[in-house]
Design an enzyme around this catalytic site. Structure first.
Site, mmCIF file in Angstrom:
data_model
loop_
_atom_site.group_PDB
_atom_site.id
_atom_site.type_symbol
_atom_site.label_atom_id
_atom_site.label_comp_id
_atom_site.label_asym_id
_atom_site.label_seq_id
_atom_site.Cartn_x
_atom_site.Cartn_y
_atom_site.Cartn_z
ATOM 1 N N HIS A 83 32.773 48.122 14.923
ATOM 2 C CA HIS A 83 31.804 47.357 13.823
ATOM 3 C C HIS A 83 30.967 48.404 12.997
ATOM 4 O O HIS A 83 30.477 49.146 13.652
ATOM 5 C CB HIS A 83 31.015 46.393 14.726
ATOM 6 C CG HIS A 83 30.147 45.634 13.476
ATOM 7 N ND1 HIS A 83 30.583 44.429 12.759
ATOM 8 C CD2 HIS A 83 28.786 45.861 13.286
ATOM 9 C CE1 HIS A 83 29.672 43.998 12.416
ATOM 10 N NE2 HIS A 83 28.671 44.780 12.332
ATOM 11 N N ASP A 162 24.352 31.852 15.178
ATOM 12 C CA ASP A 162 24.306 33.033 14.353
ATOM 13 C C ASP A 162 24.192 32.548 12.771
ATOM 14 O O ASP A 162 23.349 32.876 11.960
ATOM 15 C CB ASP A 162 25.142 34.261 14.475
ATOM 16 C CG ASP A 162 25.021 35.325 13.610
ATOM 17 O OD1 ASP A 162 23.889 35.948 13.832
ATOM 18 O OD2 ASP A 162 25.825 35.858 12.846
ATOM 19 N N ARG A 169 16.971 33.701 8.521
ATOM 20 C CA ARG A 169 16.658 34.949 8.037
ATOM 21 C C ARG A 169 16.597 35.389 6.829
ATOM 22 O O ARG A 169 15.667 35.998 6.219
ATOM 23 C CB ARG A 169 17.337 36.007 9.168
ATOM 24 C CG ARG A 169 16.966 35.780 10.406
ATOM 25 C CD ARG A 169 18.083 36.434 11.237
ATOM 26 N NE ARG A 169 18.114 37.801 11.047
ATOM 27 C CZ ARG A 169 19.061 38.780 11.267
ATOM 28 N NH1 ARG A 169 20.126 38.251 11.561
ATOM 29 N NH2 ARG A 169 19.062 40.108 10.891
ATOM 30 N N SER A 184 22.759 39.651 16.522
ATOM 31 C CA SER A 184 23.510 38.617 15.616
ATOM 32 C C SER A 184 24.970 39.427 15.673
ATOM 33 O O SER A 184 25.933 38.991 15.703
ATOM 34 C CB SER A 184 23.137 38.902 14.030
ATOM 35 O OG SER A 184 24.104 38.616 13.202
ATOM 36 N N LYS A 188 28.635 38.006 17.760
ATOM 37 C CA LYS A 188 29.928 37.873 17.361
ATOM 38 C C LYS A 188 31.066 38.603 17.757
ATOM 39 O O LYS A 188 31.985 38.479 18.057
ATOM 40 C CB LYS A 188 29.906 38.174 15.655
ATOM 41 C CG LYS A 188 28.998 36.919 15.120
ATOM 42 C CD LYS A 188 29.025 37.056 13.547
ATOM 43 C CE LYS A 188 28.172 38.403 12.987
ATOM 44 N NZ LYS A 188 26.958 38.230 12.045
HETATM 45 N N1 URA Z 1 25.476 42.092 9.991
HETATM 46 C C1 URA Z 1 25.364 40.852 10.644
HETATM 47 O O1 URA Z 1 26.387 40.307 11.229
HETATM 48 N N2 URA Z 1 24.159 40.552 11.141
HETATM 49 C C2 URA Z 1 23.044 41.001 10.929
HETATM 50 O O2 URA Z 1 22.061 40.565 11.160
HETATM 51 C C3 URA Z 1 23.083 42.253 9.740
HETATM 52 C C4 URA Z 1 24.509 42.805 9.592
#
Ligand code: URA
Length: 434
Positions: A83, A162, A169, A184, A188
Site C-alpha cells: 500500500h 471508514d 474528516r 483508515s 481496509k
Molecule cells: N489513505 C486512506 O485510505 N486513508 C487515509 O486516511 C489517508 C490516505
C-alpha cells in the site's frame, strides 16, 4: 458509555476502553450518532492522538464494521499486498503486483482512486477499455486463480465505518492525523485477511506526510497495528519530492508500468519497484532479500511478469493485447512543452502542484465521483540535480482542452525551482522499518 462521555474522555487526553470504542463505531455505522458528535470525536483524536491499545481497538472496530473477505479458495497460501500512502506518478502497484505474483505469492490488492492531488491505481487501470475494478468476492477468487493477483476497489460493504469517518474528516480538517490515517489504511488493507503487507510511506512535497519525522511515525504506527493483529508489516519510507518516473496521468502511467515489465523503466521507478518487491517476496517466502531480488529480476527478464499482467488484464475484463499494442489506449492528441525560464540546476519541485496540474488537465477529479480523462497527462523530462539551459523542455503536456492546458502549464512552470548551485542529491529510499 454515552457518546458525550467518550468525547470528553478523549478531549481530556484519557484512554477510552476498547469495548466503548467498538460500541461507538458500531453506533456510527448504524447512523445512531449525530454527525456533530462524530466530528467532535475525530477532532479530539486529531489533537490528543490515541494510545496503542485504543488504536488497535478502533482499527478492529472499523475492520469488522462490515463484511470481510474470507477468500476461502486461497486458504493456506501466503496473501501479501502493498500500500502506498499516495504520490504523483506513483504507478508502482501496476507493475509490482505482476512481478511478485510471477514469483508465487498471491496478491488480493484492494486499491483506491485518486485522492486530492495524488493519482489512483484504479483510475490508471480503467484506461484499459473493459477493465473492471468492482469485482465481487467470487470474481476476486477466480481472477487470482487465473493471474495470481487482482487489483480491485473496495466493495460497498467492506469497512463502511471508514467511508463515514473519511467523508467527515475531509470536511472537518481532520485528515492529517497519523492515528486516523493509520486506522483508515490498515482497516481496509486487513479486511481481506492478509498475511503480509508492505507499506510505501511517501514523504516530501508531493506526499501527505511532508516531513521524515511524521512519515516514520506513520510507518511505525501502522507496523504496530499490523503486529497486534497478527499480520507481518514492513514499511519503506520513500521520497515524493519529485514525481516518480516520467509519466504523470493515467493511460501514460499504465504504459510506463508495462515498460517496467519489459525492463525499460526510468531508474527511480524501477528502484522503488524492486525495493518494495524484495520486501514483499522476502516476507512471503521467508527468503533473504538478495534471493528475493534475484527472483524478481528473473521474473522480469524471462517475461513471466509481463505474462502475469496479460493474464490479469484478461481476467478483469480487458483486452490483454494492450500489453503489446499501446494503440489500444487513448492518448490525448495535442501536446505542448513547458520550458526552462533560465539556466541553472533544477533544484526542487513543488510536487503537489505537478499532481494538481495533471488533475486540472482532466486526469483527476474536482468533485467526488466525477469521471477522469485517461488520455491526458504529462511527462517530467528533467529531475532534481539536472543542469538545464533556458528554453530546455521541462515537461511535455498531453491535453484535450486549451484552457485547462494553459492553467496546467502555468502551474508546472511555478512548480520548479531553478538555482545557480547544484542541489543535494535526492535520496529515494530514506528508511526501511520492520
Ligand atoms: N489513505 C486512506 O485510505 N486513508 C487515509 O486516511 C489517508 C490516505
Amino acid at each position: 458509555m454515552r457518546v458525550v462521555d467518550l468525547i470528553e474522555l478523549k478531549r481530556d487526553g484519557k484512554e477510552i476502553p476498547a469495548a466503548d470504542i467498538k460500541a461507538f463505531v458500531d453506533a456510527v455505522v448504524k447512523k445512531e450518532v449525530p454527525e456533530y458528535q462524530t466530528a467532535a470525536f475525530l477532532m479530539a483524536v486529531f489533537f490528543r492522538g490515541m494510545l496503542p491499545d485504543e488504536l488497535v481497538a478502533y482499527t478492529q472496530a472499523m475492520l469488522y464494521s462490515g463484511d470481510t473477505l474470507s477468500l476461502k479458495s486461497l486458504a493456506g497460501q501466503y496473501k501479501v499486498d502493498k500500500h502506498s500512502t499516495g504520490g504523483v506518478g506513483d504507478k508502482v502497484s501496476l507493475s509490482l503486483a505482476p512481478m511478485v505474483a510471477a514469483c508465487g505469492p498471491v496478491i488480493p490488492m484492494i486499491s483506491g482512486r485518486g485522492l486530492g492531488h495524488t493519482g489512483g491505481t484504479l483510475d490508471k487501470l480503467e484506461a484499459i477499455k473493459g477493465y473492471r475494478v468492482d469485482l465481487s468476492e467470487d470474481e476476486i477468487e477466480k481472477a487470482i486463480a487465473k493471474a495470481g493477483y487482482v487489483i480491485t476497489g473496495q466493495t460497498g460493504s467492506l469497512v463502511p465505518a471508514d467511508k463515514i469517518f473519511y467523508a467527515l474528516r475531509d470536511v472537518t480538517g481532520t485528515v492529517p492525523s497519523i492515528e486516523l490515517i493509520a486506522a483508515s489504511i490498515m482497516s481496509k488493507k486487513l479486511s481481506v485477511g492478509l498475511n503480509g503487507l508492505v507499506l510505501d510511506v511517501k514523504v516530501g512535497s508531493g506526499a501527505f506526510m511532508k516531513t521524515q519525522e511524521r512519515a516514520v511515525k506513520l510507518a511505525d504506527t501502522m507496523i504496530s497495528i499490523g503486529r497486534a493483529m497478527g499480520t507481518d508489516v514492513r514499511a519503506c519510507i520513500t521520497s515524493m519530492d519529485q514525481p516518480l518516473g516520467v509519466a504523470v496521468g493515467n493511460a501514460n502511467e499504465l504504459i510506463e508500468a508495462i515498460e517496467m515489465l519489459k525492463g525499460n523503466a526510468p531508474a527511480d521507478y524501477s528502484h522503488i519497484c524492486y525495493t518494495l518487491g524484495t520486501e514483499m517476496l522476502a516476507m512471503a517466502k521467508r527468503i533473504s532479500n538478495d534471493d528475493a531480488r534475484q527472483e524478481l529480476e528473473d521474473a522480469v527478464k524471462s517475461g513471466r511478469a509481463l505474462e502475469q499482467m496479460r493474464l490479469n488484464v484478461a481476467a478483469q475484463g480487458g483486452d490483454p493485447r494492450v500489453v503489446d499494442d499501446y494503440s489500444l489506449l487513448t492518448i490525448a492528441p495535442h501536446t505542448v512543452n513547458v520550458t526552462a525560464p533560465r539556466d541553472g540546476y533544477l533544484s526542487a519541485f513543488n510536487c503537489e502542484m505537478v499532481g494538481k496540474a495533471s488533475c486540472i488537465l482532466g486526469g483527476g477529479r474536482e468533485v467526488a465521483g466525477a469521471p477522469v480523462d485517461h488520455s491526458v497527462g504529462l511527462e517530467v523530462l528533467h529531475k532534481i540535480g539536472h543542469k538545464v539551459i533556458k528554453g530546455d523542455s521541462l515537461f511535455k503536456v498531453y491535453y484535450q482542452d486549451e484552457k485547462k492546458c494553459e492553467t496546467a502549464c502555468k502551474m508546472l512552470l511555478d512548480s520548479v525551482t531553478i538555482s545557480e548551485d547544484a542541489p543535494k542529491p535526492n535520496e529515494l529510499v530514506r528508511d526501511i522499518r520492520r
